[in-house]
Scaffold this active site. Structure first.
Site, PDB file in Angstrom:
ATOM      1  CG  ASP A 148      -1.766   1.170   1.405  1.00 52.90           C
ATOM      2  OD1 ASP A 148      -1.988   1.872   0.411  1.00 52.90           O
ATOM      3  OD2 ASP A 148      -2.258   1.414   2.532  1.00 52.90           O
ATOM      4  CG  ASP A 348      -3.614   4.795  -2.202  1.00 53.29           C
ATOM      5  OD1 ASP A 348      -2.697   4.025  -1.837  1.00 53.29           O
ATOM      6  OD2 ASP A 348      -4.695   4.898  -1.598  1.00 53.29           O
TER       7      ASP A 348
END
Ligand SMILES: *[C@@H]1O[C@H](CO)[C@@H](O)[C@H](O)[C@H]1NC(C)=O
Ligand SMILES: *[C@@H]1O[C@H](CO)[C@@H](O)[C@H](O)[C@H]1NC(C)=O
Ligand SMILES: *[C@@H]1O[C@H](CO)[C@@H](O)[C@H](O)[C@H]1NC(C)=O
Ligand SMILES: *[C@@H]1O[C@H](CO)[C@@H](O)[C@H](O)[C@H]1NC(C)=O
Length: 474
Positions: A148, A348
């Site tokens: 992430d 992201d």
């Protein structure tokens, strides 16, 4: 909480994320590009409709560029080792879940070495995000962890687990690892990364809360992390989670690649001399991408770079200056000011679908609808949060208008068709424009992982820039 990190940063946006993840999981869909041409001058991509739908077989060969590469695959897909369980989680289930002290790391990896892992799409594991397989402890236990770029802490679920979600592999058992150690309350990194709830002599506790209300708490620890058979990070600091809940699917944990000092990329920088990394996210669960550490060296020749800019959360996120979008070769009718939200735009890997400020989204939608109407595609009902959907039944191929993201430094990044039209329901043969609007002009814009599919994405942290290359993986 000392270590509050947000994984999905829009206020209330987590619901959206969960819904999107849910939608994605409820009926796995993929959009494979059959005949994508390159470059921003291209106006259309002709894509076979069947390639939009899920594939049952893993077609990945040794896709990783190198033996020291990590594979990236979709968690629910046929390439996934995690696939055995009885199918992806239900909609309801998904809704319930959607350098200082780093010196301990062993410096046996020469600087500049390529360390590449396979990256996979997490759909078979109940998440729309991507994961890698790593070895933790001695002897190494193989674990599948989401990576992430929107957060900087790493954790895995550990025994004993007071309250953990169901994961794919057996829980990591610290008592079975000869190299496991806990961080003490007195340690400097406990003050920095632990929760403020430590009395000296005890083990340091950590707590991470994500914006989507996912959370993990447990013991701050260190152990040997094996990235590839040849590359090991000793004394890797992570959270041993004893109490975890949220939208994680069945992954065994989550590794942050954010800009924070605790992230895997920052810790690996001590070994590789560079916090840079690059990845390619495959377009489906039947193919495999990669995650490579050691950064900028791995940039493909066709990579186009755009500068990282500063933003509100300068500790963890990678902000980019998105200023425009082209559809079918023409700029959409939105001034760059429509993209300049008060909160900025980040890239992201932990958000599936890109979020745009409402005005920018509306202009994208109009341009896209016009382009699709030219070829007479029938609209299908909206499928929130998507409002621009098409009924592709009866079509063997679909002409997908090219979508190009334009950044302030004029860098233009052409999206793969799999990052433009998203299909998840085989029965309805519907596919939707894979972007969603924020509900407020001031909210954070996000370049999500669906839009990054098949691109080689290079985080050249040292030079504060992000590069994109076409056809990094399938
Ligand atoms: C793997 O990387 C090493 C250097 O890191 C290089 O010498 C070798 O040729 C690469 N192998 C392949 C198959 O690309
Ligand atoms: C890393 O691998 C890439 C291709 O996989 C190659 O172009 C590059 O030169 C390698 N870098 C190093 C330092 O070995
Ligand atoms: C402090 O840690 C204990 C467990 O060691 C936990 O039960 C308690 O809720 C924590 N207190 C705060 C304020 O976080
Ligand atoms: C983005 O680029 C525009 C135009 O070059 C500039 O005015 C603006 O300040 C930049 N935004 C950020 C956050 O750097």
């Amino acid at each position: 909480m000392a270590s509050l990190v947000r994984r999905c940063m829009m206020p209330y946006g987590c619901c959206l994320a969960a819904l999107l993840a849910l939608a994605a999981l409820a009926s796995p869909g993929r959009l494979g590009a059959a005949a994508a041409a390159e470059g921003s001058g291209v106006k259309w991509h002709v894509v076979s409709v069947s390639s939009l739908l899920p594939s049952a077989a893993c077609t990945a060969t040794a896709a990783a560029p190198n033996s020291s590469a990590l594979r990236v695959v979709h968690r629910h897909g046929p390439c996934s080792p995690l696939r055995s369980r009885g199918g992806p989680p239900s909609h309801a289930e998904i809704m319930g879940r959607d350098q200082e002290r780093l010196h301990a790391m062993h410096r046996r990896v020469p600087k500049g070495a390529n360390v590449t892992l396979q990256a996979r799409w997490g759909k078979p594991l109940g998440t729309s995000n991507y994961y890698i397989s790593v070895g933790l402890g001695t002897p190494a236990r193989d674990l599948s962890v989401e990576f992430d770029t929107g957060s900087s802490q790493s954790w895995v679920q550990c025994k004993p687990c007071a309250d953990c979600y169901e994961q794919h592999d057996p829980l990591f058992d610290p008592s079975k690892s000869a190299t496991y150690s806990t961080v003490s309350c007195a340690a400097k990194e406990c003050r920095e990364f632990g929760s403020q709830n430590c009395s000296s002599g005890n083990n340091c506790r950590y707590e991470v809360s994500y914006a989507d209300k996912s959370r993990t708490t447990g013991t701050l620890a260190r152990d040997t992390l094996r990235l590839t058979p040849a590359t090991t990070v000793r004394g890797f600091m992570f959270g041993c989670g004893h109490n975890d809940a949220g939208v994680f699917g069945e992954v065994d944990g989550l590794f942050g690649l954010g800009r924070g000092k605790a992230s895997l990329s920052s810790q690996a920088a001590v070994v590789y001399g560079d916090a840079g990394f690059s990845y390619c996210l495959p377009s489906s669960s039947s193919t495999v991408g990669y995650l490579t550490f050691g950064g900028a060296a791995a940039a493909p020749a066709n990579a186009q770079f755009t500068a990282m800019v500063s933003g509100q959360d300068d500790g963890s996120w990678y902000y980019l200056n998105l200023t425009g979008i082209k559809v079918g070769g023409k700029a959409i009718k939105a001034p760059s000011a429509a993209f300049a939200t008060a909160s900025g735009t980040i890239i992201d890997s932990g958000t599936a679908f890109s979020r745009l400020p409402p005005r920018a989204y509306a202009a994208l939608r109009s341009a896209f609808r016009r382009a699709m109407a030219k070829h007479g595609y029938r609209r299908a009902p909206a499928s929130p949060p998507f409002d621009t959907c098409y009924d592709l039944s009866g079509h063997e191929v679909v002409r997908v208008p090219s979508v190009v993201l334009v950044f302030a430094d004029r860098t233009a990044v052409a999206l793969d068709p799999s990052g433009v039209l998203y299909a998840w329901d085989e029965a309805s043969q519907a596919a939707c424009l894979a972007f969603a609007p924020n509900t407020d002009e001031t909210y954070l814009g996000v370049l999500g992982n669906v839009q990054q599919r098949t691109l080689a994405v290079v985080y050249d942290v040292g030079n504060r820039r992000v590069g994109f290359g076409a056809k990094g993986c399938a």
